[in-house]
Design a protein around this motif. Structure first.
Motif, PDB file in Angstrom:
ATOM      1  N   GLY A 823       0.823  -1.200   0.000  1.00 38.47           N
ATOM      2  CA  GLY A 823       0.000   0.000   0.000  1.00 38.47           C
ATOM      3  C   GLY A 823       0.851   1.242   0.000  1.00 38.47           C
ATOM      4  O   GLY A 823       2.070   1.201   0.185  1.00 38.47           O
ATOM      5  N   GLY A 824       0.215   2.378  -0.212  1.00 37.92           N
ATOM      6  CA  GLY A 824       0.908   3.653  -0.229  1.00 37.92           C
ATOM      7  C   GLY A 824       1.103   4.165  -1.638  1.00 37.92           C
ATOM      8  O   GLY A 824       0.797   3.512  -2.638  1.00 37.92           O
ATOM      9  N   ASN A 825       1.617   5.373  -1.741  1.00 37.90           N
ATOM     10  CA  ASN A 825       1.877   6.023  -3.025  1.00 37.90           C
ATOM     11  C   ASN A 825       3.259   6.650  -2.988  1.00 37.90           C
ATOM     12  O   ASN A 825       3.433   7.711  -2.407  1.00 37.90           O
ATOM     13  CB  ASN A 825       0.812   7.089  -3.289  1.00 37.90           C
ATOM     14  CG  ASN A 825       0.969   7.792  -4.616  1.00 37.90           C
ATOM     15  OD1 ASN A 825       1.881   7.493  -5.390  1.00 37.90           O
ATOM     16  ND2 ASN A 825       0.103   8.744  -4.892  1.00 37.90           N
ATOM     17  N   PRO A 826       4.279   5.979  -3.579  1.00 40.69           N
ATOM     18  CA  PRO A 826       4.233   4.688  -4.267  1.00 40.69           C
ATOM     19  C   PRO A 826       4.095   3.532  -3.280  1.00 40.69           C
ATOM     20  O   PRO A 826       4.468   3.654  -2.110  1.00 40.69           O
ATOM     21  CB  PRO A 826       5.569   4.642  -5.013  1.00 40.69           C
ATOM     22  CG  PRO A 826       6.480   5.497  -4.194  1.00 40.69           C
ATOM     23  CD  PRO A 826       5.629   6.599  -3.639  1.00 40.69           C
ATOM     24  N   ALA A 827       3.564   2.421  -3.766  1.00 39.19           N
ATOM     25  CA  ALA A 827       3.243   1.292  -2.894  1.00 39.19           C
ATOM     26  C   ALA A 827       4.509   0.586  -2.423  1.00 39.19           C
ATOM     27  O   ALA A 827       5.471   0.397  -3.183  1.00 39.19           O
ATOM     28  CB  ALA A 827       2.330   0.316  -3.627  1.00 39.19           C
ATOM     29  N   VAL A 828       4.488   0.214  -1.157  1.00 38.38           N
ATOM     30  CA  VAL A 828       5.550  -0.579  -0.545  1.00 38.38           C
ATOM     31  C   VAL A 828       4.882  -1.662   0.297  1.00 38.38           C
ATOM     32  O   VAL A 828       3.669  -1.655   0.499  1.00 38.38           O
ATOM     33  CB  VAL A 828       6.477   0.282   0.340  1.00 38.38           C
ATOM     34  CG1 VAL A 828       7.229   1.301  -0.500  1.00 38.38           C
ATOM     35  CG2 VAL A 828       5.675   0.990   1.431  1.00 38.38           C
ATOM     36  N   GLU A 829       5.683  -2.582   0.788  1.00 35.38           N
ATOM     37  CA  GLU A 829       5.131  -3.647   1.614  1.00 35.38           C
ATOM     38  C   GLU A 829       4.603  -3.069   2.922  1.00 35.38           C
ATOM     39  O   GLU A 829       5.255  -2.258   3.572  1.00 35.38           O
ATOM     40  CB  GLU A 829       6.188  -4.713   1.896  1.00 35.38           C
ATOM     41  CG  GLU A 829       5.626  -5.947   2.598  1.00 35.38           C
ATOM     42  CD  GLU A 829       6.652  -7.038   2.761  1.00 35.38           C
ATOM     43  OE1 GLU A 829       6.265  -8.150   3.193  1.00 35.38           O
ATOM     44  OE2 GLU A 829       7.842  -6.788   2.462  1.00 35.38           O
ATOM     45  N   MET A 830       3.392  -3.473   3.296  1.00 33.08           N
ATOM     46  CA  MET A 830       2.765  -3.035   4.547  1.00 33.08           C
ATOM     47  C   MET A 830       2.329  -4.279   5.309  1.00 33.08           C
ATOM     48  O   MET A 830       1.158  -4.670   5.268  1.00 33.08           O
ATOM     49  CB  MET A 830       1.569  -2.125   4.263  1.00 33.08           C
ATOM     50  CG  MET A 830       1.939  -0.879   3.476  1.00 33.08           C
ATOM     51  SD  MET A 830       0.520   0.166   3.085  1.00 33.08           S
ATOM     52  CE  MET A 830       0.084   0.761   4.709  1.00 33.08           C
ATOM     53  N   PRO A 831       3.253  -4.957   5.987  1.00 30.74           N
ATOM     54  CA  PRO A 831       2.927  -6.260   6.587  1.00 30.74           C
ATOM     55  C   PRO A 831       2.046  -6.174   7.810  1.00 30.74           C
ATOM     56  O   PRO A 831       1.493  -7.164   8.242  1.00 30.74           O
ATOM     57  CB  PRO A 831       4.308  -6.801   6.972  1.00 30.74           C
ATOM     58  CG  PRO A 831       5.147  -5.574   7.187  1.00 30.74           C
ATOM     59  CD  PRO A 831       4.639  -4.558   6.197  1.00 30.74           C
ATOM     60  N   GLU A 832       1.904  -4.981   8.400  1.00 31.77           N
ATOM     61  CA  GLU A 832       1.104  -4.902   9.617  1.00 31.77           C
ATOM     62  C   GLU A 832      -0.351  -5.211   9.311  1.00 31.77           C
ATOM     63  O   GLU A 832      -0.857  -4.926   8.233  1.00 31.77           O
ATOM     64  CB  GLU A 832       1.222  -3.517  10.262  1.00 31.77           C
ATOM     65  CG  GLU A 832       0.659  -2.381   9.424  1.00 31.77           C
ATOM     66  CD  GLU A 832       1.674  -1.834   8.440  1.00 31.77           C
ATOM     67  OE1 GLU A 832       1.409  -0.795   7.842  1.00 31.77           O
ATOM     68  OE2 GLU A 832       2.733  -2.476   8.274  1.00 31.77           O
ATOM     69  N   ALA A 833      -1.039  -5.769  10.293  1.00 27.47           N
ATOM     70  CA  ALA A 833      -2.446  -6.127  10.131  1.00 27.47           C
ATOM     71  C   ALA A 833      -3.295  -4.883  10.162  1.00 27.47           C
ATOM     72  O   ALA A 833      -2.993  -3.906  10.835  1.00 27.47           O
ATOM     73  CB  ALA A 833      -2.881  -7.072  11.248  1.00 27.47           C
ATOM     74  N   ALA A 834      -4.385  -4.908   9.409  1.00 27.96           N
ATOM     75  CA  ALA A 834      -5.344  -3.812   9.462  1.00 27.96           C
ATOM     76  C   ALA A 834      -6.004  -3.788  10.838  1.00 27.96           C
ATOM     77  O   ALA A 834      -6.202  -4.807  11.484  1.00 27.96           O
ATOM     78  CB  ALA A 834      -6.409  -3.975   8.377  1.00 27.96           C
ATOM     79  N   VAL A 835      -6.341  -2.594  11.274  1.00 21.49           N
ATOM     80  CA  VAL A 835      -7.007  -2.442  12.562  1.00 21.49           C
ATOM     81  C   VAL A 835      -8.470  -2.794  12.391  1.00 21.49           C
ATOM     82  O   VAL A 835      -9.204  -2.130  11.675  1.00 21.49           O
ATOM     83  CB  VAL A 835      -6.852  -0.998  13.083  1.00 21.49           C
ATOM     84  CG1 VAL A 835      -7.567  -0.841  14.416  1.00 21.49           C
ATOM     85  CG2 VAL A 835      -5.383  -0.641  13.216  1.00 21.49           C
ATOM     86  N   LEU A 836      -8.908  -3.847  13.027  1.00 25.63           N
ATOM     87  CA  LEU A 836     -10.278  -4.317  12.877  1.00 25.63           C
ATOM     88  C   LEU A 836     -11.087  -3.981  14.112  1.00 25.63           C
ATOM     89  O   LEU A 836     -10.602  -4.128  15.237  1.00 25.63           O
ATOM     90  CB  LEU A 836     -10.301  -5.834  12.645  1.00 25.63           C
ATOM     91  CG  LEU A 836      -9.574  -6.340  11.410  1.00 25.63           C
ATOM     92  CD1 LEU A 836      -9.649  -7.864  11.385  1.00 25.63           C
ATOM     93  CD2 LEU A 836     -10.160  -5.762  10.148  1.00 25.63           C
TER      94      LEU A 836
END
Length: 857
Positions: A823-836
């Motif tokens: 994710g991101g602009n530009p996209a990079v790895e975002m390994p953290e879990a989404a906050v649910l």
């Protein structure tokens, strides 16, 4: 420019160790050597000097460096670089130091998230859902056809002009109210109140969700966006919206019970706040909470489970990812959003109370009911009665030969089509200039008054897609833009100065410098809004710029001459004026203006070579424009022929003929443009290219972009969207869920089984930078998810089950590993879990259907 790290003391290390670390200790030297070997292998050379600049010294480009990053990420003995690291540390030595830099404090160990499962629906549920959606559409068309036919017959029995007006007023008014009320009733009957949760696509719960979404997108209240009536309508659907809220976005929220907007909030156009998202084969719903006096800029995305406190701001070209929140009074921008000091609310307030809003809404309703609806319904009846070709066919006693049917269709379609083109151009080149006198620039006016209505009318009128589509990607677009009011200074003609998609608030307040080229999707934001006021001002884009795709350029953008604005970049509003550089990302950072690979075609851009190439391109573009006008007229002719035949059969078969007309026009339109696109490609697939814009192969590509595709939006969320993609040449897998994705260069796109494509996402298999065109295949593996508003560039590979977050930009040449979260602009790895939120976790497959049904009841 290489960023130099500051001297810091690391506990447990002596000064000698630190000195060795800074000048290139063993760890840095080893990393440097390995990085150099990888880059040399990617570039196909024997060795790479450690101090050679990637772009200026080695002649690399972003595509090569993306491949280098992907290769490095596959090695466990090397740290993982991103494209932002490449631009920040543009030599092997600087990159090795930057990637192995010792942190001042131990970094927390990130939890390794297990691969997220992708739901693969059964073929039976996929087929049954598509069948049900088709039957619902046909039933809606049938009811609409019977109602239209009955109303027309009632109006036709009137006597005298006054009777025609009154009956048209009653029929039009009842029809409008019914079309607006039906989605509200359907929502409360089929769903009740939306609740946070998830349910699988292609199931029964999804079918109810789709019915409500389709009705909301098709109802006429979307014509009142920017009007207090639209806010009142969202309240009727369950949204909790305070007083004085202004919504300018055409993206209609679906899960309205989960939407809360505080009083005095402004939401600018091209923003997404849907209240749901498609993810890994599920529809996930969640709350969006917006406080009082909040400002949300252009081209923004608010994912589910996001919030903004009172007085918060979110800048243009920005997003809040799931679980993000903006505290009260804070300003954020970027994707995902981060703290900024920029104030995006740039217009003073004005007096605009409840009474003014009420009178504006009431005046809009009176104008609609007393003028537009009677003129539309009654005018159509008078036109039908006045045109012999129509009047005779409505008489069941008249039998006309087939030859006369064709002749009448040709004449009638020519009059309609040519009249629209000629009169439309005439009005666009005159009326906006007169209306501009009513709304002078740089003055603050209250919302919901006469000047506001004039301003909105100017924006709607001058943003008609047809003419930008016709003239774009050719030398003739500059004459069209000048005609509607653009200040283009001294034009250095390239033959591709502007693309086919362009929008603005006021065309007479747009200045574009000499030698500037613009790709598709530019939105010139030359109006500022608050909750009570607006102001139009001039937006100026400097000379010798190149603007990529999908950019919002605001008033006061801090870019000057000779800039490269990359795709989806956030144009800065603070800092020094950037000149002679490129900008990439949101928030933006500097990159090289151009690279060696792009300069190989400079010989075509000046002197006699340019004149000859430009003349040849102009001749080709003229033929393309003539061809596209002809095929668009053929489409109008086909629909006119179908309409006249329907009227002739109406006297024999009755209302059922009119009821099938909507479905027939959709089928004819889809098949017609699919066949046109395949004929233009000669039923072959496009090949990856690297060429000048003066190469005839590129001209053929430009012609292909003129094939209309907006009619495909009606297939969003149905199995038929993937079927149509497959007919146009996309290599698309089974059970693909497409909620509103756009694809250019369709035969270069590969979409795997069970992929999930969200609203506003785009797969773009080409890039144009200055005078160079580049294209390549982009591949999405099985089970991939593209977030809302995300953008995938050319030469990209996403592994099976990979995720791309909302509003992200996946740069050309990137390789996303299987099941990775980027994710991101530009996209990079975002390994953290989404906050649910509590209670919204993934349900087990055996109980998912019943739980999903309960979540929307």
């Amino acid at each position: 420019m290489v960023e130099q790290s500051s001297d810091v003391h690391i506990e447990g290390m002596d000064d000698e160790s630190l000195v060795a670390r800074r000048v290139g200790g063993p760890a840095v030297s080893e990393t440097q050597s390995r990085l150099a070997d990888v880059l040399a292998d990617v570039m196909g050379v024997e060795s790479v000097p450690a101090d050679a600049h990637f772009f200026e010294g080695l002649g690399a480009n972003s595509l090569v460096m993306a491949q280098f990053c992907a290769r490095v990420r596959k090695r466990e003995d090397l740290p993982s670089p991103s494209m932002k690291d490449i631009y920040r540390y543009p030599t092997i030595h600087a990159l090795a130091e930057g990637l192995t830099e010792i942190p001042s404090a131990p970094a927390p160990t990130a939890a390794v998230m297990p691969p997220e499962p992708v739901r693969r629906a059964s073929g039976l549920s996929h087929t049954l859902c598509g069948t049900a959606q088709l039957l619902i559409f046909l039933g809606y068309s049938l009811v609409a056809g019977f109602a239209t036919a009955g109303g027309y017959e009632w109006v036709a029995t009137s006597s005298g002009a006054w009777d025609v007006y009154l009956r048209s007023l009653v029929f039009g008014g009842v029809g409008f109210v019914a079309l607006c009320a039906f989605p509200v009733v359907a929502k409360w009957v089929l769903v009740g109140r939306w609740k946070a949760g998830e349910f699988p696509v292609w199931g029964l719960a999804y079918l109810r969700f789709w019915v409500v979404k389709a009705l909301l997108h098709a109802n006429p209240m979307i014509l009142f966006i920017g009007n207090p009536l639209y806010v009142f309508y969202l309240r009727a659907l369950g949204a909790r919206i305070g007083k004085g809220v202004t919504i300018l976005s055409h993206s209609v929220p679906v899960c309205t019970d989960l939407l809360t907007i505080g009083s005095g909030t402004v939401i600018r156009k091209d923003s997404f706040f849907l209240g749901y998202r498609a993810h890994a084969g599920y529809i996930q719903t969640g709350r969006i909470s917006i406080g009082r006096d909040v400002y949300i800029g252009e081209k923004t995305v608010l994912d589910i489970d996001t919030s903004m406190g009172d007085g918060a701001q979110l800048g243009h070209s920005s997003s809040l990812h799931r679980g993000q929140s903006v505290p009260a009074g804070e300003h954020r921008h970027g994707s995902p959003a981060q703290t900024t000091d920029v104030d995006y609310l740039r217009v003073a307030p004005a007096r605009c109370g409840t009474g003014r809003r009420a009178w504006f809404a009431l005046a809009s309703l009176l104008q609609l009911f007393l003028l537009y609806l009677p003129l539309g319904v009654g005018g159509l009846y008078i036109l039908f009665d006045a045109v012999p070709a129509v009047r005779r066919r409505l008489d069941p006693r008249t039998a006309l030969p087939l030859g006369e049917l064709v002749t009448d269709a040709v004449v009638l379609s020519l009059v309609l089509f040519v009249g629209f083109v000629v009169l439309g151009l005439g009005l666009l080149c005159t009326l906006p200039r007169l209306l501009h006198l009513v709304v002078p620039p740089d003055r603050v006016f209250p919302l919901y008054g006469f000047r506001y209505a004039v301003h909105r009318a100017t924006a709607r009128m001058t943003n008609i897609r047809f003419f930008a589509w016709l003239f774009g990607d050719s030398s003739y677009v500059v004459h069209y833009l000048r005609g509607i009011g653009y200040d283009l200074s001294h034009v250095e003609q390239t033959g591709s100065n502007f693309g086919t998609e362009l929008q603005h608030e006021n065309p007479l307040l747009v200045t574009v410098g000499s030698g500037t080229m613009v790709a598709d999707g530019l939105s010139v934001v030359n109006a500022d809004y608050s909750a009570t006021s607006f102001r139009v001002s001039r937006a100026t884009i400097g000379a010798r710029n190149f603007l990529g795709n999908n950019i919002a350029y605001p008033i006061g953008g801090r870019t000057g001459e000779n800039c490269l604005l990359a795709t989806k970049v956030m144009v800065p509003l603070d800092g020094e004026v950037r000149e002679g550089v490129g900008l990439l990302g949101s928030p933006p950072f500097e990159i090289p203006r151009s690279v060696e690979r792009d300069s190989r075609f400079d010989k075509f851009r000046s002197g006699d070579a340019l004149r000859r190439s430009l003349a040849a391109k102009n001749r080709y573009n003229l033929r393309s424009m003539a061809l596209m006008l002809f095929v668009r007229w053929l489409h109008v002719l086909g629909l006119t022929l179908l309409g006249l035949a329907t009227m002739e059969l109406y006297g024999v078969l009755g209302h059922v003929v009119l009821a099938t007309y909507m479905a027939l026009t959709l089928a004819v339109t889809t098949l017609y443009y699919v066949l046109l696109e395949r004929c233009l490609t000669r039923f072959r697939r496009l090949r990856p290219m690297l060429c000048s814009i003066y190469d005839p192969a590129f001209w053929a590509q430009e012609r292909l972009w003129k094939v209309p595709d907006r009619h495909l939006n009606i297939y969003n969320g149905t199995p038929f969207k993937a079927l149509v993609w497959r007919l146009t040449g996309v290599r698309v897998g089974r059970r693909v869920f497409d909620d509103g994705c756009y694809m250019t260069d369709r035969t270069l796109a590969v979409i795997g089984d069970d992929c999930t494509l969200n609203a506003g996402s785009k797969v773009q298999c080409h890039s144009q930078e200055d005078g160079t065109f580049k294209s390549d295949i982009s591949t999405l593996g099985a089970g991939c998810t593209l977030g809302v508003g995300s953008h995938v560039h050319y030469g990209v590979t996403m592994g099976d089950g990979a995720r791309l977050a909302p509003d992200s930009f996946l740069m050309k040449g990137e390789e996303v590993p299987a099941h990775a979260r980027w994710g991101g602009n530009p996209a990079v790895e975002m390994p953290e879990a989404a906050v649910l939120p509590a209670g919204s976790g993934r349900r087990t497959p055996p109980s998912v259907d019943s739980a999903a049904a309960a979540s929307v009841n």
